[in-house]
Motif scaffolding. Structure first.
Motif, mmCIF file in Angstrom:
data_model
loop_
_atom_site.group_PDB
_atom_site.id
_atom_site.type_symbol
_atom_site.label_atom_id
_atom_site.label_comp_id
_atom_site.label_asym_id
_atom_site.label_seq_id
_atom_site.Cartn_x
_atom_site.Cartn_y
_atom_site.Cartn_z
ATOM 1 N N ILE A 153 0.864 -1.180 0.000
ATOM 2 C CA ILE A 153 0.000 0.000 0.000
ATOM 3 C C ILE A 153 0.900 1.230 0.000
ATOM 4 C CG2 ILE A 153 -1.895 1.207 1.144
ATOM 5 C CD1 ILE A 153 -2.334 -1.426 2.769
ATOM 6 N N LEU A 154 0.819 2.023 -1.044
ATOM 7 C CA LEU A 154 1.586 3.257 -1.138
ATOM 8 C C LEU A 154 0.628 4.422 -0.897
ATOM 9 C CD1 LEU A 154 3.823 2.528 -4.271
ATOM 10 C CD2 LEU A 154 4.326 2.096 -1.850
ATOM 11 N N ALA A 155 0.759 5.064 0.253
ATOM 12 C CA ALA A 155 -0.116 6.170 0.621
ATOM 13 C C ALA A 155 0.569 7.490 0.281
ATOM 14 C CB ALA A 155 -0.441 6.111 2.116
ATOM 15 N N SER A 156 -0.040 8.257 -0.602
ATOM 16 C CA SER A 156 0.524 9.535 -1.042
ATOM 17 C C SER A 156 1.996 9.395 -1.410
ATOM 18 C CB SER A 156 0.371 10.594 0.066
ATOM 19 O OG SER A 156 -0.956 10.720 0.476
ATOM 20 N N PRO A 157 2.338 8.440 -2.277
ATOM 21 C CA PRO A 157 3.755 8.186 -2.547
ATOM 22 C C PRO A 157 4.453 9.365 -3.225
ATOM 23 C CG PRO A 157 2.370 6.975 -4.091
ATOM 24 C CD PRO A 157 1.457 7.540 -3.061
ATOM 25 N N ASP A 158 5.555 9.776 -2.622
ATOM 26 C CA ASP A 158 6.378 10.858 -3.175
ATOM 27 C C ASP A 158 7.403 10.220 -4.111
ATOM 28 O OD1 ASP A 158 7.795 13.120 -3.740
ATOM 29 O OD2 ASP A 158 8.467 13.507 -1.684
ATOM 30 N N ILE A 159 6.921 9.796 -5.276
ATOM 31 C CA ILE A 159 7.768 9.110 -6.246
ATOM 32 C C ILE A 159 7.592 9.776 -7.606
ATOM 33 C CG2 ILE A 159 8.451 6.894 -7.232
ATOM 34 C CD1 ILE A 159 6.885 5.458 -5.094
ATOM 35 N N ASP A 160 8.687 10.090 -8.245
ATOM 36 C CA ASP A 160 8.680 10.582 -9.617
ATOM 37 C C ASP A 160 7.923 9.562 -10.478
ATOM 38 O OD1 ASP A 160 9.735 10.572 -12.407
ATOM 39 O OD2 ASP A 160 11.005 12.209 -11.704
ATOM 40 N N ILE A 161 6.976 10.022 -11.285
ATOM 41 C CA ILE A 161 6.114 9.118 -12.040
ATOM 42 C C ILE A 161 6.913 8.219 -12.982
ATOM 43 C CG2 ILE A 161 5.655 10.703 -13.969
ATOM 44 C CD1 ILE A 161 2.897 8.676 -12.283
ATOM 45 N N ASP A 162 7.989 8.741 -13.559
ATOM 46 C CA ASP A 162 8.811 7.938 -14.463
ATOM 47 C C ASP A 162 9.664 6.941 -13.700
ATOM 48 O OD1 ASP A 162 7.959 9.177 -16.897
ATOM 49 O OD2 ASP A 162 9.193 10.905 -16.406
ATOM 50 N N VAL A 163 10.158 7.364 -12.533
ATOM 51 C CA VAL A 163 10.963 6.468 -11.705
ATOM 52 C C VAL A 163 10.130 5.283 -11.250
ATOM 53 C CG1 VAL A 163 12.182 6.255 -9.503
ATOM 54 C CG2 VAL A 163 12.573 8.255 -10.953
ATOM 55 N N PHE A 164 8.866 5.531 -10.872
ATOM 56 C CA PHE A 164 8.019 4.429 -10.432
ATOM 57 C C PHE A 164 7.794 3.421 -11.553
ATOM 58 C CE2 PHE A 164 3.770 2.500 -9.725
ATOM 59 C CZ PHE A 164 4.093 1.774 -8.592
ATOM 60 N N ARG A 165 7.654 3.895 -12.776
ATOM 61 C CA ARG A 165 7.492 2.968 -13.900
ATOM 62 C C ARG A 165 8.696 2.032 -13.985
ATOM 63 N NH1 ARG A 165 9.161 3.044 -19.295
ATOM 64 N NH2 ARG A 165 9.970 5.160 -19.067
ATOM 65 N N ARG A 166 9.901 2.569 -13.840
ATOM 66 C CA ARG A 166 11.093 1.726 -13.897
ATOM 67 C C ARG A 166 11.152 0.779 -12.696
ATOM 68 N NH1 ARG A 166 12.130 0.277 -18.075
ATOM 69 N NH2 ARG A 166 13.746 -0.869 -16.981
ATOM 70 N N GLN A 167 10.840 1.273 -11.518
ATOM 71 C CA GLN A 167 10.837 0.402 -10.335
ATOM 72 C C GLN A 167 9.865 -0.755 -10.537
ATOM 73 O OE1 GLN A 167 9.726 3.448 -7.500
ATOM 74 N NE2 GLN A 167 11.763 3.474 -6.579
ATOM 75 N N PHE A 168 8.684 -0.441 -11.036
ATOM 76 C CA PHE A 168 7.637 -1.441 -11.211
ATOM 77 C C PHE A 168 8.076 -2.502 -12.209
ATOM 78 C CE2 PHE A 168 3.528 -2.975 -12.841
ATOM 79 C CZ PHE A 168 2.858 -3.225 -11.654
ATOM 80 N N VAL A 169 8.639 -2.069 -13.323
ATOM 81 C CA VAL A 169 9.092 -3.009 -14.343
ATOM 82 C C VAL A 169 10.196 -3.906 -13.802
ATOM 83 C CG1 VAL A 169 10.327 -3.188 -16.536
ATOM 84 C CG2 VAL A 169 8.414 -1.593 -16.312
ATOM 85 N N GLU A 170 11.149 -3.314 -13.098
ATOM 86 C CA GLU A 170 12.318 -4.057 -12.639
ATOM 87 C C GLU A 170 12.027 -4.982 -11.465
ATOM 88 O OE1 GLU A 170 15.307 -1.033 -12.206
ATOM 89 O OE2 GLU A 170 15.150 -0.478 -14.324
ATOM 90 N N MET A 171 10.840 -4.892 -10.887
ATOM 91 C CA MET A 171 10.442 -5.873 -9.872
ATOM 92 C C MET A 171 10.154 -7.228 -10.510
ATOM 93 S SD MET A 171 7.896 -3.685 -7.425
ATOM 94 C CE MET A 171 8.364 -2.050 -6.861
ATOM 95 N N GLY A 172 9.948 -7.236 -11.816
ATOM 96 C CA GLY A 172 9.682 -8.499 -12.502
ATOM 97 C C GLY A 172 8.201 -8.816 -12.548
ATOM 98 N N PRO A 173 7.844 -9.911 -13.193
ATOM 99 C CA PRO A 173 6.429 -10.254 -13.394
ATOM 100 C C PRO A 173 5.717 -10.765 -12.144
ATOM 101 C CG PRO A 173 7.838 -11.970 -14.299
ATOM 102 C CD PRO A 173 8.755 -10.858 -13.884
ATOM 103 N N LYS A 174 6.451 -11.272 -11.163
ATOM 104 C CA LYS A 174 5.822 -11.818 -9.954
ATOM 105 C C LYS A 174 5.820 -10.762 -8.854
ATOM 106 C CE LYS A 174 7.031 -16.625 -10.964
ATOM 107 N NZ LYS A 174 7.707 -17.852 -10.469
ATOM 108 N N ARG A 175 5.016 -9.751 -9.063
ATOM 109 C CA ARG A 175 4.940 -8.639 -8.119
ATOM 110 C C ARG A 175 3.796 -8.854 -7.130
ATOM 111 N NH1 ARG A 175 5.894 -5.802 -13.249
ATOM 112 N NH2 ARG A 175 3.681 -6.178 -13.648
ATOM 113 N N PRO A 176 3.901 -8.246 -5.945
ATOM 114 C CA PRO A 176 2.735 -8.238 -5.052
ATOM 115 C C PRO A 176 1.667 -7.317 -5.627
ATOM 116 C CG PRO A 176 4.522 -6.917 -4.139
ATOM 117 C CD PRO A 176 5.078 -7.595 -5.344
ATOM 118 N N HIS A 177 0.485 -7.391 -5.071
ATOM 119 C CA HIS A 177 -0.565 -6.472 -5.485
ATOM 120 C C HIS A 177 -0.278 -5.100 -4.889
ATOM 121 C CE1 HIS A 177 -4.496 -4.418 -5.042
ATOM 122 N NE2 HIS A 177 -4.583 -4.787 -6.303
#
Length: 432
Positions: free
Chosen positions: A268-292
């Motif tokens: 659960i990310l509450a009001s995440p202070d994350i650059d929108i582009d950085v989050f895309r890279r983080q999400f991709v690099e977590m791989g296909p077996k990500r938590p919800h």
């Protein structure tokens, strides 16, 4: 249309040709948006580090309130220890991960409101009306940490790891997790990861580097918790800058272990202070077996407006309207909960996840594995959430959003953007 040209959700594509961000200077304040400047002033006046209040409050009270509640938590920190017994840890960076079990007393319900932390007005605190730390015990060995799990686990062996945000002292973080655990009604074992924030509004850049400094430590904590035989289900709740730290740590875990442990089921990310582009890279690099993932956003979050300005004008995930992309993101295991219309005690609109009774209650019900639908209109209905089950492996939140908001082509491009690249070159480009 190439992948790199697709307007990722929340990215500000309407501001014309890209310009090099200027470094922050006092004489650049004339370019500072008025609304963001006002928010910065409010942040300074009302933030914990700026307000005048009693410090070194972690000394045990002289007496214990008869009807007070007790929250037992395990605290892992990368902070430097303090010589003051009422402070325990400073906002400076330590050279090791320290573990403590901490017991917090919360005033009787008749003397407080849900969503509020009653900060001590004196030392030692008055547990009848104020939060107080009853005892602190160092966990000197791994066995002591395992013993804590065994003593505090529920029947489902659930753990809630909380990662606080910018501008939090050690005491701020301890009291906030105690408040969330108590007000949500969860019986999941609470674990706090507190990193070296100085608790001062104008130390944003120091805090950002301290979060960076603490990535490996949070990775280690997540792995140790997931490997414990006394734990079966892990939920990570991260707020503000802590959202960036949590996402970065999960990315690191995935790269170290080849995938994120299956026990880590929900983030659960509450009001995440994350650059929108950085989050895309983080999400991709977590791989296909990500938590919800569930992301609590608000377009009325003034703190994230300031953060966006400090970060070169790039939108923050938690301050972006992601509803048009909700159906696509849901297919990728990301739920969007827009809290813009939720009443909050925080004038900056940044702490609704903890100080709104409705949201705190919703988090508790999800942690308990309960659905949010009912016979009459509920808070979940008002924010567009149809159902949720944060404790189960099939956790999903259906968010009402018209599929026609974005084209079919854009939907497929977005899916590709959030899926690991094959590494193939197309039209002279390799997807990134």
């Amino acid at each position: 249309m190439t992948i790199s040209s697709f307007p990722f959700p929340g990215r500000n594509n309407a501001r014309g040709p890209q310009r090099t961000a200027r470094p922050y200077r006092i004489d650049a304040l004339h370019a500072f948006p008025r609304s963001a400047l006002a928010s910065l002033l409010v942040l300074c006046i009302l933030a914990p580090g700026c307000a005048t209040r009693v410090e070194n409050v972690l000394q045990p009270p002289e007496v214990v309130a008869r009807d007070a509640s007790r929250v037992n938590m395990l605290v892992a920190t990368t902070r430097k220890p303090s010589e003051s017994p009422g402070k325990l840890y400073t906002g400076e960076r330590g050279t090791a991960i320290s573990l403590n079990s901490v017991a917090v007393s919360i005033p009787p319900d008749r003397n407080r409101k849900i969503g509020e932390v009653q900060w001590p007005s004196r030392v030692p605190p008055n547990p009848e009306k104020e939060f107080a730390v009853l005892e602190v015990t160092k966990a000197d060995t791994e066995r002591q940490a395992l013993d804590w799990f065994r003593k505090n686990r529920n029947s489902k062996r659930q753990v809630l790891i909380f990662v606080h945000g910018f501008n939090n002292t050690y005491a701020d973080a301890v009291f906030r997790l105690a408040q969330i655990a108590h007000d949500s009604g969860t019986d999941a074992a609470p674990i706090l990861f507190t990193w070296p924030s100085r608790g001062r509004a104008f130390d944003y850049l120091y805090d950002k580097e301290s979060a960076n400094y603490s990535r490996r430590a949070l990775e280690d904590l997540i792995l140790q918790v997931a490997k414990s035989p006394d734990v079966q289900d892990v939920t990570i709740l991260a707020h503000s800058m802590g959202g960036w730290l949590a996402a970065e740590a999960l990315r690191g875990v995935a790269m170290r272990e080849k995938s994120i442990p299956s026990k880590v089921r929900n983030v659960i990310l509450a009001s995440p202070d994350i650059d929108i582009d950085v989050f895309r890279r983080q999400f991709v690099e977590m791989g296909p077996k990500r938590p919800h993932f569930a992301i609590l956003t608000s377009t009325r979050d003034k703190a994230l407006e300031v953060s966006g300005w400090l970060s070169g004008g790039v939108d923050r995930v938690g301050g972006t309207d992601l509803k048009p992309y909700a159906s696509v993101l849901e297919e990728l295991g990301v739920s969007i909960i827009d809290t813009s219309a939720v009443a909050t005690k925080d004038p900056l609109g940044h702490n609704a996840f903890a100080d709104s009774p409705d949201i705190v209650g919703m988090l508790g019900r999800r942690l308990a594995g309960q659905r949010l639908t009912g016979g009459k209109a509920t808070f979940a209905d008002r924010v567009g959430v149809a159902a949720a089950n944060f404790a189960g492996s099939a956790a999903r939140v259906a968010v009402a959003a018209p599929v026609s908001v974005i084209s079919g082509e854009a939907r497929e491009v977005l899916k590709r953007e959030l899926t690991p690249s094959t590494g193939e070159m197309v039209d002279g480009q390799i997807a990134y």
